[in-house]
Design an enzyme around this catalytic site. Structure first.
Site, mmCIF file in Angstrom:
data_model
loop_
_atom_site.group_PDB
_atom_site.id
_atom_site.type_symbol
_atom_site.label_atom_id
_atom_site.label_comp_id
_atom_site.label_asym_id
_atom_site.label_seq_id
_atom_site.Cartn_x
_atom_site.Cartn_y
_atom_site.Cartn_z
ATOM 1 N N ASP A 101 38.115 8.239 -3.490
ATOM 2 C CA ASP A 101 37.643 9.340 -3.587
ATOM 3 C C ASP A 101 37.911 10.018 -5.254
ATOM 4 O OD1 ASP A 101 36.687 11.706 -1.962
ATOM 5 O OD2 ASP A 101 38.162 12.681 -2.975
ATOM 6 N N TYR A 239 37.281 19.459 -9.055
ATOM 7 C CA TYR A 239 35.602 19.664 -8.975
ATOM 8 C C TYR A 239 35.077 20.659 -10.105
ATOM 9 C CZ TYR A 239 36.009 17.661 -4.122
ATOM 10 O OH TYR A 239 36.476 16.930 -3.227
ATOM 11 N N HIS A 297 35.393 7.844 5.805
ATOM 12 C CA HIS A 297 35.678 8.228 4.470
ATOM 13 C C HIS A 297 37.064 7.987 4.292
ATOM 14 C CE1 HIS A 297 35.613 10.308 0.421
ATOM 15 N NE2 HIS A 297 36.952 11.072 0.930
#
Length: 320
Positions: A101, A239, A297
């Site tokens: 990730d 982010y 994921h």
């Protein structure tokens, strides 16, 4: 299970919590969002048993590692600096770096920005992606076409924090789900990162079901306790630096020279296997791409035996 040792090191201006076990060639594991060092527990045990030194930090903003307040403290340059400083503090010259990730971004960027410190690199779900000609948030707005894109939702400070910290266990249950029970080819038909029409928050799109079967209740509680303590702000700030990262990477080479392994997950709806297609253009020493069937994921936790086997096969000639 091998004994996990915990310590704190001073690196790049912060105190970083580091978990490690085993002896031998060092392998550094970088987690993603919303996770922590514990996400790598299965790999750490397997690597220690195979005579490697497995090292998994809580990265900047997570777990027991410091979480600086400024958003700009979470750029990829800062995060790579944390890893390099950690290696210095631990007396390590070169390592293998593994990332999943957002940790995958750190792993690839460490291989780019600190080439002399990385012997090999392994990406799990996150492929190496060359610099886009377009600012990332502009590309996401075009992709979303007015819908709800979770990364765009994360951009406004305080909004996602308020939602996710209202009930940490509920939020983590929403994230830590088993993969969708649909044909993997159907995943390609949706737009990555876009979850329905605009409006509302992220949890409105996650049903409140029990956590995925890849976690025991005790495992889940480890994550809940950690995020109740740290909150989500640090991780969300990663982010919020995506455009800064893009600006700072102008002129940076898009070529990974080290031997590399790419592990993809068949049912990851965001970091899809096809994203790794063509990666050899920028990673000429990509030795193998391994598809983990049936995994969503949370690949290293959902399918630890398969992930461990792929890693150990790739590193077999590095054993002392």
């Amino acid at each position: 299970m091998s004994e996990i040792k915990h310590s704190f090191v001073r690196t790049n201006g912060i105190n970083m919590h580091v978990a490690e076990t085993g002896e031998g060639f060092p392998v550094v594991f970088c987690h993603g969002f919303p996770e922590m060092w514990y996400s790598w527990r299965h790999q750490m045990e397997a690597l220690a048993e195979a005579r490697f030194r497995a090292i998994a930090p809580d990265q900047r903003g997570y777990g027991e590692t410091e979480a600086p307040a400024p958003i700009e403290a979470y750029t990829q340059r800062k995060l790579v600096g944390d890893i390099v400083g950690m290696l210095d503090a631990l007396g390590i010259g070169k390592c293998v770096i593994v990332g999943h990730d957002w940790g995958g971004m750190v792993a690839w960027n460490t291989a780019l920005m600190a080439r002399d410190r990385v012997e090999r690199v392994i990406g799990i779900n996150t492929p190496f992606i060359p610099r886009s000609p377009v600012k990332p948030t502009d590309a996401m707005r075009a992709m979303a076409a007015g819908g709800f894109h979770y990364i765009l939702y994360f951009q406004t400070p305080g909004v996602a924090e308020a939602e996710l910290e209202r009930d940490v266990a509920r939020s983590l249950r929403g994230f830590y789900q088993d993969p969708p029970e649909i044909d993997p080819t159907e995943i390609r038909k949706s737009v990555p990162g876009v979850f329905g029409p605009a409006g509302g928050g992220l949890l409105d799109r996650f049903s409140d079901r029990p956590h995925g079967k890849f976690l025991t209740d005790e495992d889940f509680d480890v994550f809940v306790r950690a995020f109740k303590r740290s909150g989500f702000r640090g991780g969300l700030n990663w982010y919020r630096c995506i455009d800064r990262n893009w600006e700072e990477s102008a002129g940076q080479t898009d070529r990974i020279e080290q031997p590399a392994l790419m592990i993809t997950a068949e049912r990851d709806v965001v970091l899809r296997p096809e994203m790794a297609e063509g990666m050899k253009t920028w990673v000429p020493n990509l030795r193998k791409t391994v598809l983990i069937k049936g995994s969503g994921h949370w690949t290293q936790q959902e399918k630890p035996a398969e992930v461990n086997a792929a890693i150990l096969d790739f590193l077999s000639d590095l054993k002392k």
